[in-house]
Design an enzyme around this catalytic site. Structure first.
Site, mmCIF file in Angstrom:
data_model
loop_
_atom_site.group_PDB
_atom_site.id
_atom_site.type_symbol
_atom_site.label_atom_id
_atom_site.label_comp_id
_atom_site.label_asym_id
_atom_site.label_seq_id
_atom_site.Cartn_x
_atom_site.Cartn_y
_atom_site.Cartn_z
ATOM 1 N N TYR A 76 0.822 -1.216 0.000
ATOM 2 C CA TYR A 76 0.000 0.000 0.000
ATOM 3 C C TYR A 76 0.855 1.265 0.000
ATOM 4 C CZ TYR A 76 -4.184 -2.701 0.015
ATOM 5 O OH TYR A 76 -5.178 -3.553 -0.386
ATOM 6 N N ARG A 79 1.907 1.919 -3.512
ATOM 7 C CA ARG A 79 0.802 2.469 -4.323
ATOM 8 C C ARG A 79 0.484 3.906 -3.931
ATOM 9 N NH1 ARG A 79 -3.742 -1.720 -3.826
ATOM 10 N NH2 ARG A 79 -4.861 -0.206 -5.091
ATOM 11 N N ASN A 112 -12.179 1.976 -7.594
ATOM 12 C CA ASN A 112 -10.791 2.428 -7.446
ATOM 13 C C ASN A 112 -10.577 3.173 -6.138
ATOM 14 O OD1 ASN A 112 -10.541 1.353 -9.942
ATOM 15 N ND2 ASN A 112 -10.496 3.288 -11.047
ATOM 16 N N ASP A 114 -7.875 5.255 -5.865
ATOM 17 C CA ASP A 114 -6.793 6.193 -6.212
ATOM 18 C C ASP A 114 -7.193 7.671 -6.172
ATOM 19 O OD1 ASP A 114 -8.238 6.580 -8.655
ATOM 20 O OD2 ASP A 114 -7.040 5.064 -9.690
ATOM 21 N N HIS A 129 -14.874 0.726 -2.558
ATOM 22 C CA HIS A 129 -13.781 -0.049 -1.949
ATOM 23 C C HIS A 129 -12.858 0.831 -1.112
ATOM 24 C CE1 HIS A 129 -14.235 -3.531 -5.115
ATOM 25 N NE2 HIS A 129 -15.152 -3.559 -4.179
ATOM 26 N N CYS A 137 -7.619 2.939 12.297
ATOM 27 C CA CYS A 137 -7.001 2.204 13.402
ATOM 28 C C CYS A 137 -7.704 0.854 13.576
ATOM 29 C CB CYS A 137 -7.100 3.027 14.686
ATOM 30 S SG CYS A 137 -6.456 2.142 16.109
ATOM 31 N N SER A 199 -12.650 -5.863 -14.745
ATOM 32 C CA SER A 199 -12.756 -7.256 -15.171
ATOM 33 C C SER A 199 -14.120 -7.822 -14.794
ATOM 34 C CB SER A 199 -11.642 -8.089 -14.529
ATOM 35 O OG SER A 199 -11.678 -7.938 -13.123
ATOM 36 N N ASN A 223 -13.893 -1.158 -22.488
ATOM 37 C CA ASN A 223 -12.792 -1.972 -21.939
ATOM 38 C C ASN A 223 -11.800 -2.267 -23.059
ATOM 39 O OD1 ASN A 223 -11.219 -4.178 -20.669
ATOM 40 N ND2 ASN A 223 -12.865 -4.189 -19.162
#
Ligand code: BJW
Ligand code: ZN
Length: 253
Positions: A76, A79, A112, A114, A129, A137, A199, A223
């Site tokens: 992580y 990323r 995503n 991001d 997500h 925490c 996907s 896609n």
């Protein structure tokens, strides 16, 4: 539901997609990692989708974090560092134009983590997500937004000293209830559902496509390749979404 059209001719596919999208007053969009690929962020599956030889299923679970939090944080933190260096691409910007056109009739549901949709300028974004920008925490559950600033290799909570984790949704974890409920409502009430760069193998996210279809929406997919959803969409725009989405939105005018 129209017979699925797997267009060899991208012109014909774009024309059909425009016919479905232009009259729509309510549009919901589901995005996945593919929309950020042209910003330079790796997708999860397929070629180059592995991280240090691990499958996402091996690092993105509560069990993996319990077993080896340092390994999971390495994944992580890497990323998060990548995020500091990337920008939205023309695919993201096309969705901003679509929101500007539709106003309150537009909902963007993203898998995503991001933050590139918000960076591009989209407002009504549902992050089902979670996000890489926040940490949580594991003990007191305090959530903090650190943006993309670097964190310790194994960060700890300033309030109680316990281990922090990324505020993302791992396999076997429930999605945030309110955000998920709003996503289902948007899918169920839209006239047109746009699926971009996923996907479509991870549930319950992929189930939104079926919610939209069952409630009568036309479904357009963008896609690079066929996905698990392609056999149940009305139109498939094959190609990089940084090209197909701007072309689609341009033709709405
Ligand atoms: C381009 C492109 C370009 C490339 N232009 N396109 C068996 C059957 C069904 C379901 C299950 C099952 N066993 C377990 C489950 C449930 C499980 C699941 O779905 N598993 C399947 C994998 C089998 N789901 C869960 O566990 C979820 N929770 C849940 O179900 O809770 C229930 C529960 C009930 C009660 C109590 C407790 C729980 C949670 C799922 C969480 C997923 N999390 C991750 C990690 C998030 C954090 C992080 O980022 O690290 O989410 S996994 C990863 O996959 C990430 C993504 O959001 C998600 C989807 O991936 P995505 O975005 O589709 O990426 P790719 O790489 O797969 O695809 C990229 C696509 O882009 C490809 O199609 C390319 O062709 C395309 N592309 N370049 C356009 N330029
Ligand atoms: Zn704490």
């Amino acid at each position: 539901m129209h017979p699925p059209i797997d267009y060899e001719s991208s012109e014909e596919a774009l024309d059909r997609a425009v016919q479905l999208l232009r009259p729509a007053k309510a549009v919901a969009v589901l995005t996945g990692a593919g929309i950020s690929a042209e910003s330079g962020l790796a997708t999860f599956r397929g070629a180059g989708g592995l991280w240090e030889g691990h499958r996402v299923e091996d690092v993105a679970t509560p069990r993996a974090f319990l077993r080896d939090p340092e390994l999971v944080w390495r994944f992580y933190n890497l990323r998060r560092a990548n995020l500091a260096a990337v920008k939205p691409n023309p695919g993201h910007l096309a969705l901003v134009e679509l929101e500007n056109r539709l106003g309150a009739g537009f909902t963007l549901v993203t898998q995503n983590v991001d933050g590139l949709h918000q960076a591009a300028g989209n407002k009504n974004v549902l992050e089902i997500h979670g996000t890489l920008r926040r940490v949580r925490c594991v003990c007191c559950e305090r959530v903090t937004d650190h943006g993309v600033e670097p964190l310790a290799d194994l960060p700890h909570c300033a309030a109680c000293g316990a281990l922090l984790r990324p505020d993302v949704v791992w396999f076997e974890e429930p999605l945030p209830t309110d955000i998920w409920d709003r996503s289902v409502s948007a899918a169920a009430s839209c006239d047109c559902f746009l699926v971009v760069g996923t996907s479509a193998v991870v549930y319950p996210a992929a189930g939104l496509i079926d919610v939209a279809r069952m409630d009568g929406a036309d479904v357009i997919e963008a896609n690079l390749d066929r996905s698990a959803a392609s056999s149940r969409v009305d139109v498939l725009l094959l190609g990089p979404s940084g090209t197909t989405l701007p072309e689609l939105i341009k033709r709405l005018h």
